[in-house]
Write a protein that holds these residues in place. Structure first.
Motif, mmCIF file in Angstrom:
data_model
loop_
_atom_site.group_PDB
_atom_site.id
_atom_site.type_symbol
_atom_site.label_atom_id
_atom_site.label_comp_id
_atom_site.label_asym_id
_atom_site.label_seq_id
_atom_site.Cartn_x
_atom_site.Cartn_y
_atom_site.Cartn_z
ATOM 1 N N VAL A 1 -2.140 10.695 -9.638
ATOM 2 C CA VAL A 1 -3.490 10.129 -9.566
ATOM 3 C C VAL A 1 -3.739 9.689 -8.130
ATOM 4 C CG1 VAL A 1 -3.434 9.370 -11.980
ATOM 5 C CG2 VAL A 1 -2.679 7.800 -10.181
ATOM 6 N N ASP A 2 -4.944 9.211 -7.842
ATOM 7 C CA ASP A 2 -5.198 8.746 -6.482
ATOM 8 C C ASP A 2 -4.820 7.278 -6.343
ATOM 9 O OD1 ASP A 2 -7.420 7.221 -7.441
ATOM 10 O OD2 ASP A 2 -8.721 8.966 -7.214
ATOM 11 N N ILE A 3 -4.701 6.822 -5.104
ATOM 12 C CA ILE A 3 -4.249 5.453 -4.852
ATOM 13 C C ILE A 3 -5.231 4.424 -5.401
ATOM 14 C CG2 ILE A 3 -5.215 5.420 -2.518
ATOM 15 C CD1 ILE A 3 -2.923 3.523 -1.719
ATOM 16 N N GLU A 4 -6.520 4.760 -5.411
ATOM 17 C CA GLU A 4 -7.517 3.825 -5.943
ATOM 18 C C GLU A 4 -7.265 3.546 -7.420
ATOM 19 O OE1 GLU A 4 -8.948 5.425 -2.223
ATOM 20 O OE2 GLU A 4 -8.288 6.470 -4.050
ATOM 21 N N GLU A 5 -6.848 4.579 -8.141
ATOM 22 C CA GLU A 5 -6.550 4.405 -9.569
ATOM 23 C C GLU A 5 -5.330 3.518 -9.762
ATOM 24 O OE1 GLU A 5 -7.258 5.705 -13.748
ATOM 25 O OE2 GLU A 5 -8.403 5.290 -11.927
ATOM 26 N N ARG B 1 0.830 -1.207 0.000
ATOM 27 C CA ARG B 1 0.000 0.000 0.000
ATOM 28 C C ARG B 1 0.870 1.265 0.000
ATOM 29 N NH1 ARG B 1 -4.982 1.736 0.676
ATOM 30 N NH2 ARG B 1 -5.737 -0.404 0.772
ATOM 31 N N ALA C 1 1.171 6.610 -6.800
ATOM 32 C CA ALA C 1 0.061 7.523 -7.079
ATOM 33 C C ALA C 1 0.527 8.971 -7.057
ATOM 34 C CB ALA C 1 -1.057 7.305 -6.060
ATOM 35 N N GLN C 2 1.359 9.295 -6.093
ATOM 36 C CA GLN C 2 1.874 10.663 -5.989
ATOM 37 C C GLN C 2 2.732 11.012 -7.201
ATOM 38 O OE1 GLN C 2 4.180 11.422 -2.450
ATOM 39 N NE2 GLN C 2 4.014 13.619 -2.659
ATOM 40 N N GLU D 1 0.865 4.185 -2.751
ATOM 41 C CA GLU D 1 0.699 5.604 -2.419
ATOM 42 C C GLU D 1 1.791 6.452 -3.073
ATOM 43 O OE1 GLU D 1 0.696 5.611 1.820
ATOM 44 O OE2 GLU D 1 -1.408 4.993 1.995
#
Length: 255
Positions: A235-239, A223, A230-231, A227
């Motif tokens: 984009v967001d972590i869900e993506e 996770r 994503a940064q 994260e």
């Protein structure tokens, strides 16, 4: 849901609390994992894990550090295991010029043999590459590894090398190092990798991400890798979770 594409949950570092570690993965949203068996000792323990847990899959192969221990019949053993429904890749295979444990010519031979097997049975490969970028790329080209593709595990090379690997149909996987402040190159490469070729991993119990660096890694920490990715990607972590999980499912042929 997250997919840790490279872990070693059978490692002795987990002997005291393996079930608790796996439970934390599930609680942390890790839906699937590929455990990697890479020599005579870890291939059987990897298979045991894959057979015990429905969300753990297996990759089996001969690590370049152990290349000198590969004996007649071992390639056939790997080939037979690849018929198992939970085995999804051959690996980790490749070259390691950092640890002087197997002569280079032996590493090259074992690497080529396993690429040949992968092409024969049409299975993706997981590449270990440490301080051997030029030779890894050359052998992948010469052995027509583009026919099966696979993963450049814990990618640490340049963008120039990455482009060659992408052109050969490989995915690039990133782990804990992308959370390190001084890991400039992996972050720059990850930023340029097409989303459809991006994967995440832990390589646990090794390469622990920040802020747990220096401690034992475990698959739940994927996770933290997601994260960071994503940064970097904006984009967001869900993506990141959605795309990297779909990429892994497609690559490994998991329905």
């Amino acid at each position: 849901m997250l997919f840790d594409t490279h872990t070693h949950l059978d490692a002795p570092q987990f002997d005291e609390d393996r079930e608790e570690v796996i439970a934390r993965c599930v609680e942390g949203g890790v839906s699937k994992m590929v455990n990697v068996g890479f020599n005579r000792e870890t291939i059987p323990t990897t298979m045991t894990l894959a057979e015990k847990y429905d969300f753990i899959y297996a990759a089996v192969g001969w690590h370049p550090q152990d290349a000198i221990t590969m004996k007649e019949g071992d390639l056939e053993w790997i080939a037979s295991l690849c018929q198992h429904e939970k085995v999804v890749a051959i690996g980790e295979i490749g070259l390691d010029y950092y640890w002087d444990t197997s002569p280079k010519d032996v590493q090259h031979k074992v690497f080529r043999q396993q690429i040949g097997l992968a092409r024969e049975i049409k299975m993706p490969i997981v590449i270990h590459n440490r301080d051997a970028h030029e030779d890894v790329v050359r052998i992948l080209r010469e052995e027509k590894a583009h026919e099966v593709g696979g993963i450049m595990h814990s990618y640490s090379g340049s963008w120039e090398t990455a482009k060659i690997c992408l052109d050969m149909g490989f995915h690039l996987s990133f782990g804990g190092p992308i959370t390190f402040k001084n890991a400039k190159q992996p972050k720059e490469v990850l930023a340029q990798v097409p989303m459809e070729r991006l994967l995440i991993e832990t390589d646990s119990p090794y390469l622990t991400p920040h802020p747990y660096r220096g401690k034992r890694n475990e698959s739940a920490h994927v996770r933290l890798v997601a994260e960071a990715a994503a940064q970097i990607k904006g984009v967001d972590i869900e993506e990141i979770a959605r795309i990297t999980t779909r990429n892994a499912l497609d690559l490994f042929g998991i329905l």
